[in-house]
Design a protein around this motif. Structure first.
Motif, PDB file in Angstrom:
ATOM      1  N   LYS A  74     -27.000  52.101 -16.027  1.00 38.41           N
ATOM      2  CA  LYS A  74     -26.418  50.921 -16.375  1.00 38.41           C
ATOM      3  C   LYS A  74     -27.137  49.756 -17.334  1.00 38.41           C
ATOM      4  CE  LYS A  74     -22.924  47.664 -14.683  1.00 38.41           C
ATOM      5  NZ  LYS A  74     -22.136  47.243 -13.684  1.00 38.41           N
ATOM      6  N   GLN A  75     -28.277  49.877 -16.917  1.00 37.90           N
ATOM      7  CA  GLN A  75     -29.405  48.954 -17.417  1.00 37.90           C
ATOM      8  C   GLN A  75     -29.642  49.262 -19.058  1.00 37.90           C
ATOM      9  OE1 GLN A  75     -32.737  49.194 -14.850  1.00 37.90           O
ATOM     10  NE2 GLN A  75     -32.194  46.973 -13.850  1.00 37.90           N
ATOM     11  N   ARG A  76     -29.678  50.828 -19.053  1.00 37.09           N
ATOM     12  CA  ARG A  76     -29.963  51.209 -20.427  1.00 37.09           C
ATOM     13  C   ARG A  76     -28.792  51.372 -21.336  1.00 37.09           C
ATOM     14  NH1 ARG A  76     -33.580  52.094 -17.189  1.00 37.09           N
ATOM     15  NH2 ARG A  76     -35.774  52.414 -17.664  1.00 37.09           N
ATOM     16  N   GLY A 135     -12.165  45.194   0.084  1.00 41.80           N
ATOM     17  CA  GLY A 135     -13.519  45.696   0.595  1.00 41.80           C
ATOM     18  C   GLY A 135     -13.839  46.824   1.226  1.00 41.80           C
ATOM     19  N   LYS A 136     -12.728  47.031   2.193  1.00 35.95           N
ATOM     20  CA  LYS A 136     -12.726  48.419   3.057  1.00 35.95           C
ATOM     21  C   LYS A 136     -12.523  49.798   2.023  1.00 35.95           C
ATOM     22  CE  LYS A 136      -9.509  46.400   6.494  1.00 35.95           C
ATOM     23  NZ  LYS A 136      -8.383  46.669   7.239  1.00 35.95           N
ATOM     24  N   VAL A 137     -11.757  49.551   1.271  1.00 32.45           N
ATOM     25  CA  VAL A 137     -11.475  50.608   0.389  1.00 32.45           C
ATOM     26  C   VAL A 137     -12.679  51.221  -0.459  1.00 32.45           C
ATOM     27  CG1 VAL A 137     -10.053  51.520  -2.017  1.00 32.45           C
ATOM     28  CG2 VAL A 137      -9.085  50.021   0.005  1.00 32.45           C
ATOM     29  N   MET A 138     -13.384  49.845  -1.051  1.00 32.26           N
ATOM     30  CA  MET A 138     -14.609  49.880  -1.943  1.00 32.26           C
ATOM     31  C   MET A 138     -15.776  50.589  -0.976  1.00 32.26           C
ATOM     32  SD  MET A 138     -13.653  49.412  -5.165  1.00 32.26           S
ATOM     33  CE  MET A 138     -15.497  49.374  -5.807  1.00 32.26           C
ATOM     34  N   GLY A 139     -15.822  50.382   0.062  1.00 26.74           N
ATOM     35  CA  GLY A 139     -16.947  50.787   1.215  1.00 26.74           C
ATOM     36  C   GLY A 139     -16.665  52.225   1.312  1.00 26.74           C
ATOM     37  N   VAL A 140     -15.388  52.682   1.476  1.00 28.71           N
ATOM     38  CA  VAL A 140     -15.222  54.168   1.659  1.00 28.71           C
ATOM     39  C   VAL A 140     -15.564  54.907   0.408  1.00 28.71           C
ATOM     40  CG1 VAL A 140     -13.349  56.042   1.925  1.00 28.71           C
ATOM     41  CG2 VAL A 140     -13.229  53.769   3.480  1.00 28.71           C
ATOM     42  N   LEU A 141     -15.072  54.450  -0.746  1.00 32.26           N
ATOM     43  CA  LEU A 141     -15.528  54.905  -1.819  1.00 32.26           C
ATOM     44  C   LEU A 141     -17.008  55.083  -2.261  1.00 32.26           C
ATOM     45  CD1 LEU A 141     -12.627  53.303  -4.210  1.00 32.26           C
ATOM     46  CD2 LEU A 141     -12.893  55.935  -3.507  1.00 32.26           C
ATOM     47  N   LYS A 142     -17.653  54.073  -2.147  1.00 34.36           N
ATOM     48  CA  LYS A 142     -19.195  53.861  -2.208  1.00 34.36           C
ATOM     49  C   LYS A 142     -19.829  54.876  -1.413  1.00 34.36           C
ATOM     50  CE  LYS A 142     -19.579  49.471  -4.174  1.00 34.36           C
ATOM     51  NZ  LYS A 142     -19.964  48.011  -4.224  1.00 34.36           N
ATOM     52  N   ALA A 143     -19.200  54.947  -0.159  1.00 33.52           N
ATOM     53  CA  ALA A 143     -19.844  55.873   0.945  1.00 33.52           C
ATOM     54  C   ALA A 143     -19.669  57.562   0.583  1.00 33.52           C
ATOM     55  CB  ALA A 143     -19.318  55.661   2.514  1.00 33.52           C
ATOM     56  N   SER A 144     -18.558  57.776   0.094  1.00 31.06           N
ATOM     57  CA  SER A 144     -18.013  59.055  -0.360  1.00 31.06           C
ATOM     58  C   SER A 144     -18.586  59.341  -1.802  1.00 31.06           C
ATOM     59  CB  SER A 144     -16.546  59.414  -0.096  1.00 31.06           C
ATOM     60  OG  SER A 144     -16.173  59.139   1.208  1.00 31.06           O
ATOM     61  N   TYR A 145     -18.522  58.625  -2.777  1.00 29.79           N
ATOM     62  CA  TYR A 145     -18.711  59.010  -4.182  1.00 29.79           C
ATOM     63  C   TYR A 145     -20.030  58.308  -4.862  1.00 29.79           C
ATOM     64  CZ  TYR A 145     -14.311  60.919  -3.356  1.00 29.79           C
ATOM     65  OH  TYR A 145     -13.062  61.715  -2.800  1.00 29.79           O
ATOM     66  N   ALA A 146     -20.913  57.996  -4.041  1.00 32.91           N
ATOM     67  CA  ALA A 146     -22.088  57.216  -4.558  1.00 32.91           C
ATOM     68  C   ALA A 146     -22.840  58.113  -5.746  1.00 32.91           C
ATOM     69  CB  ALA A 146     -23.288  57.351  -3.529  1.00 32.91           C
ATOM     70  N   GLY A 147     -23.027  57.409  -6.966  1.00 27.59           N
ATOM     71  CA  GLY A 147     -23.651  58.020  -8.092  1.00 27.59           C
ATOM     72  C   GLY A 147     -22.421  58.995  -8.803  1.00 27.59           C
ATOM     73  N   MET A 149     -19.327  57.704  -9.738  1.00 26.95           N
ATOM     74  CA  MET A 149     -18.286  56.967 -10.352  1.00 26.95           C
ATOM     75  C   MET A 149     -18.880  55.664 -10.624  1.00 26.95           C
ATOM     76  SD  MET A 149     -15.279  55.992  -7.439  1.00 26.95           S
ATOM     77  CE  MET A 149     -15.032  57.682  -7.167  1.00 26.95           C
ATOM     78  N   ASP A 150     -18.386  54.830 -11.461  1.00 29.62           N
ATOM     79  CA  ASP A 150     -18.677  53.445 -11.945  1.00 29.62           C
ATOM     80  C   ASP A 150     -17.991  52.517 -11.125  1.00 29.62           C
ATOM     81  OD1 ASP A 150     -19.592  51.042 -12.868  1.00 29.62           O
ATOM     82  OD2 ASP A 150     -18.710  51.575 -15.098  1.00 29.62           O
ATOM     83  N   PHE A 151     -18.535  51.976 -10.017  1.00 30.97           N
ATOM     84  CA  PHE A 151     -17.776  51.229  -9.160  1.00 30.97           C
ATOM     85  C   PHE A 151     -17.287  50.005 -10.032  1.00 30.97           C
ATOM     86  CE2 PHE A 151     -20.125  54.092  -6.365  1.00 30.97           C
ATOM     87  CZ  PHE A 151     -19.119  54.421  -5.421  1.00 30.97           C
ATOM     88  N   GLY A 152     -17.874  49.351 -11.012  1.00 30.83           N
ATOM     89  CA  GLY A 152     -17.430  48.309 -11.639  1.00 30.83           C
ATOM     90  C   GLY A 152     -16.285  48.519 -12.339  1.00 30.83           C
ATOM     91  N   ALA A 153     -15.945  49.652 -12.846  1.00 30.34           N
ATOM     92  CA  ALA A 153     -15.018  50.235 -13.501  1.00 30.34           C
ATOM     93  C   ALA A 153     -13.748  50.672 -12.425  1.00 30.34           C
ATOM     94  CB  ALA A 153     -15.076  51.425 -14.485  1.00 30.34           C
ATOM     95  N   VAL A 154     -14.291  50.985 -11.213  1.00 30.20           N
ATOM     96  CA  VAL A 154     -13.212  51.493 -10.381  1.00 30.20           C
ATOM     97  C   VAL A 154     -12.697  50.132  -9.583  1.00 30.20           C
ATOM     98  CG1 VAL A 154     -12.865  52.640  -8.017  1.00 30.20           C
ATOM     99  CG2 VAL A 154     -14.397  53.736  -9.894  1.00 30.20           C
TER     100      VAL A 154
END
Length: 163
Positions: A74-76, A135-147, A149-154
């Motif tokens: 993301k930085q690059r 927050g609950k939904v994003m937590g589940v997504l981050k736990a399951s799909y780390a790396g 998807m772009d969570f900023g876009a999700v």
């Protein structure tokens, strides 16, 4: 440039894949891969030191490593955009080359349909109905799909489904 980091882990950890890639880049005299992998190692070591200072653990885990790599991409991307706007195309290309190296160590990114399905599954799993449940939904997504998807876009997609 022969950037051939194995996409599947095949039982090896991300750290091992990065170390192997670093050795291969040295052997191949691939300056771009070598410098990028050294930057990755430096970022990992910084996080390892911070983790040991906080809780005495032996370092960061696989999920944290994926987060470090995603942050570096993301930085690059932001830097490449800024360089393009400033007319510095050669620097933008350098950033893009580094992105390619880093992405070789990330899991495959989900496409739009897969992201929509993942969001639907997370909504169903959490029973989310209002924006308060985001927050609950994003937590589940981050736990399951780390790396993957772009969570900023999700985030806006989840928000739209909950409103």
């Amino acid at each position: 440039m022969g950037q051939t980091a194995p996409a599947a882990t095949n039982g090896t950890s991300l750290r091992e894949r990065i170390t192997t890639g670093l050795k291969d880049a040295m052997r191949d005299k691939d300056k771009t891969r070598l410098s990028t992998l050294r930057l990755i190692n430096a970022a990992i070591k910084d996080q390892d030191i911070a983790a040991r200072a906080k809780g005495g653990s032996s370092g960061v885990g696989e999920d944290e490593l994926l987060a470090i790599l995603a942050k570096m991409v993301k930085q690059r991307q932001e830097s490449a955009r800024a360089y393009e706007e400033g007319g510095r195309l050669e620097l933008a290309e350098k950033e893009r080359a580094e992105i390619e190296v880093i992405e070789a160590y990330l899991p495959r990114q989900l496409d739009d349909d897969e992201i929509a399905a993942a969001v639907d599954a997370a909504l169903a799993q959490t029973g989310a109905e209002t924006l308060r449940d985001m927050g609950k939904v994003m937590g589940v997504l981050k736990a399951s799909y780390a790396g993957q998807m772009d969570f900023g876009a999700v985030g806006p997609l989840v928000k739209a489904r909950l409103s």
